[in-house]
Scaffold this active site. Sequence first.
Site, PDB file in Angstrom:
ATOM      1  N   ARG A   1      10.085   0.418   2.561  1.00 23.16           N
ATOM      2  CA  ARG A   1       9.071   1.295   2.198  1.00 23.16           C
ATOM      3  C   ARG A   1       9.010   1.791   0.985  1.00 23.16           C
ATOM      4  NH1 ARG A   1       5.096   3.003   6.407  1.00 23.16           N
ATOM      5  NH2 ARG A   1       4.910   1.102   7.496  1.00 23.16           N
TER       6      ARG A   1
ATOM      7  N   ARG B   1       4.052   6.046  -0.673  1.00 22.10           N
ATOM      8  CA  ARG B   1       3.450   7.320  -0.961  1.00 22.10           C
ATOM      9  C   ARG B   1       4.333   8.484  -1.773  1.00 22.10           C
ATOM     10  NH1 ARG B   1       0.306   7.580   4.685  1.00 22.10           N
ATOM     11  NH2 ARG B   1       2.438   6.752   4.960  1.00 22.10           N
TER      12      ARG B   1
HETATM   13  O1  CP3 Z   1       8.753  -1.641   2.228  1.00 27.34           O
HETATM   14  C1  CP3 Z   1       7.842  -2.073   1.549  1.00 27.34           C
HETATM   15  O2  CP3 Z   1       7.664  -1.354   0.323  1.00 27.34           O
HETATM   16  C2  CP3 Z   1       6.903  -3.062   1.741  1.00 27.34           C
HETATM   17  C3  CP3 Z   1       5.872  -2.840   2.092  1.00 27.34           C
HETATM   18  C4  CP3 Z   1       5.474  -2.701   3.634  1.00 27.34           C
HETATM   19  C5  CP3 Z   1       4.588  -1.652   4.156  1.00 27.34           C
HETATM   20  N1  CP3 Z   1       4.625  -1.620   5.652  1.00 27.34           N
HETATM   21  C6  CP3 Z   1       3.708  -0.966   3.294  1.00 27.34           C
HETATM   22  C7  CP3 Z   1       2.748   0.201   3.891  1.00 27.34           C
HETATM   23  C8  CP3 Z   1       6.294  -3.169   4.763  1.00 27.34           C
HETATM   24  C9  CP3 Z   1       7.395  -3.956   4.757  1.00 27.34           C
HETATM   25  C10 CP3 Z   1       5.505  -2.590   5.939  1.00 27.34           C
HETATM   26  C11 CP3 Z   1       6.049  -2.810   7.215  1.00 27.34           C
HETATM   27  C12 CP3 Z   1       5.296  -2.535   8.443  1.00 27.34           C
HETATM   28  N2  CP3 Z   1       3.960  -2.090   8.578  1.00 27.34           N
HETATM   29  C13 CP3 Z   1       5.819  -2.154   9.657  1.00 27.34           C
HETATM   30  C14 CP3 Z   1       7.362  -2.358  10.078  1.00 27.34           C
HETATM   31  C15 CP3 Z   1       8.524  -1.602   9.417  1.00 27.34           C
HETATM   32  C16 CP3 Z   1       8.352  -0.206  10.126  1.00 27.34           C
HETATM   33  O3  CP3 Z   1       7.971   0.663   9.345  1.00 27.34           O
HETATM   34  O4  CP3 Z   1       8.628  -0.222  11.176  1.00 27.34           O
HETATM   35  C17 CP3 Z   1       4.914  -1.672  10.581  1.00 27.34           C
HETATM   36  C18 CP3 Z   1       5.329  -1.201  12.101  1.00 27.34           C
HETATM   37  C19 CP3 Z   1       3.676  -1.713   9.890  1.00 27.34           C
HETATM   38  C20 CP3 Z   1       2.391  -1.167  10.234  1.00 27.34           C
HETATM   39  C21 CP3 Z   1       1.981  -0.081   9.535  1.00 27.34           C
HETATM   40  N3  CP3 Z   1       1.392   0.069   8.273  1.00 27.34           N
HETATM   41  C22 CP3 Z   1       1.826   1.310  10.059  1.00 27.34           C
HETATM   42  C23 CP3 Z   1       2.181   1.752  11.252  1.00 27.34           C
HETATM   43  C24 CP3 Z   1       1.198   1.983   8.871  1.00 27.34           C
HETATM   44  C25 CP3 Z   1       0.673   3.433   8.952  1.00 27.34           C
HETATM   45  C26 CP3 Z   1       1.754   4.568   9.088  1.00 27.34           C
HETATM   46  C27 CP3 Z   1       1.833   5.031   7.534  1.00 27.34           C
HETATM   47  O5  CP3 Z   1       3.240   5.063   6.991  1.00 27.34           O
HETATM   48  O6  CP3 Z   1       0.898   5.521   6.923  1.00 27.34           O
HETATM   49  C28 CP3 Z   1       1.059   1.025   7.808  1.00 27.34           C
HETATM   50  C29 CP3 Z   1       0.396   1.545   6.620  1.00 27.34           C
HETATM   51  C30 CP3 Z   1       1.469   1.158   5.187  1.00 27.34           C
HETATM   52  N4  CP3 Z   1       2.003   0.026   4.962  1.00 27.34           N
HETATM   53  C31 CP3 Z   1       1.641   2.114   3.954  1.00 27.34           C
HETATM   54  C32 CP3 Z   1       2.479   1.267   3.505  1.00 27.34           C
HETATM   55  C33 CP3 Z   1       3.045   1.919   1.968  1.00 27.34           C
HETATM   56  C34 CP3 Z   1       1.018   3.325   3.819  1.00 27.34           C
HETATM   57  C35 CP3 Z   1      -0.282   3.286   3.580  1.00 27.34           C
HETATM   58  C36 CP3 Z   1      -0.975   4.199   2.658  1.00 27.34           C
HETATM   59  O7  CP3 Z   1      -0.671   4.008   1.478  1.00 27.34           O
HETATM   60  O8  CP3 Z   1      -1.448   5.109   2.902  1.00 27.34           O
END
Ligand code: CP3
Length: 344
Positions: A25, A29
């Site tokens: 990630r 943010r």
């Molecule tokens: O790692 C990186 O920088 C690459 C991008 C990436 C994102 N999500 C961007 C993201 C990657 C590799 C993921 C993987 C992902 N997404 C997983 C597996 C890894 C883990 O964290 O266990 C999962 C379960 C998701 C599903 C997901 N996406 C959730 C549960 C959420 C909401 C939780 C949160 O952090 O807000 C997201 C949103 C998300 N995906 C964000 C980002 C940068 C936040 C969105 C925002 O900008 O508000």
Amino acid sequence: MTRGKKLLRVLAGEAMDVPPVWVMRQAGRYLPEYRATREKAGDFLSLCYTPELAAEVTLQPIRRFGFDAAILFADILLVPQALGADLWFVTGEGPRLSTVTTPADLAALKPAEAIHETLAPVYETVRILARELPGETALIGFAGAPWTVATYMIAGRGTPDQGPAHRLKEEDRPTFEALLALITEATIEYLSCQIAAGAEVVKLFDSWAGSLEGADFTAYTLKPAARIIAALKARHPGIPVIAFPREAGKNYVGFARNTGADCVALDNSVDAAWAAAHVQKDGCVQGNLAPVHMVTGGQALIDETRRIRDAFSGGPHVFNLGHGITPDADPDNVQLMLDTLRNG
Ligand code: CP3
């Protein structure tokens, strides 16, 4: 003389004094420049589907920190959407999806080959990145593993215990298994196109692997990973794969051997010395600093960074966190981690 991108060298089995490093990630943010670009895109999904902006946020942490790898900016839940599920994000709460819990819901999904129509912009992001990344930075593509993606498709949201997915598994195993099989084939298609577009490594995120035990772990985490990895390596000989069966505990042992993964990513519940002896003996490992140190910093961050680097110094190691960096992380602490790794 040794040459080539550091990440690719350790994935091929080389041990290094200063391991390559990136952060799960890393585009997110906690970075003001990410928040600005996300604002410009309007919302998170528009950011994922606008190649120029998705490439921009992928590059931001590379410019700021000089990580050894960039990870494509996208989300694991784009695959369910491409299969026909509705997907939206509720601010402050997380993802929401239309649910798949019956044979009729499953039959309403599209076939695996149909995903490219929706996912084409992601492949375009990869092409932009392959052109624009610095020569020493490796490009990582990714997808969610079938079990983890299924937990979101079945529940329609994130769940603390993956209860709805476990329930479907017990109550209607044929539907559950058919859903996993569909996601498995879609994931092969998706990662294959990312590789064709320029991804040099792919990572499979099984964030909820830890809630499967015994035969279920073998059937729904290990076997799908092995199938995906074998198919990708058949289509793209030599492509390195990182597998992340998060919170697999003792099931980390032998995971690389049994799936064909080139590297196993460790969450921060795993003791580094134990993992060096029992997991790294089979090949490269990634991890596993606790993400909280990116919030708290200080001497504890320095000590932990050194402890983990030293524990894995006898073999191939990619330094990373044990899970994603959180929005309240301080970018200065990321820099402190890098300085500690690179300068002692
Ligand atoms: O790692 C990186 O920088 C690459 C991008 C990436 C994102 N999500 C961007 C993201 C990657 C590799 C993921 C993987 C992902 N997404 C997983 C597996 C890894 C883990 O964290 O266990 C999962 C379960 C998701 C599903 C997901 N996406 C959730 C549960 C959420 C909401 C939780 C949160 O952090 O807000 C997201 C949103 C998300 N995906 C964000 C980002 C940068 C936040 C969105 C925002 O900008 O508000």
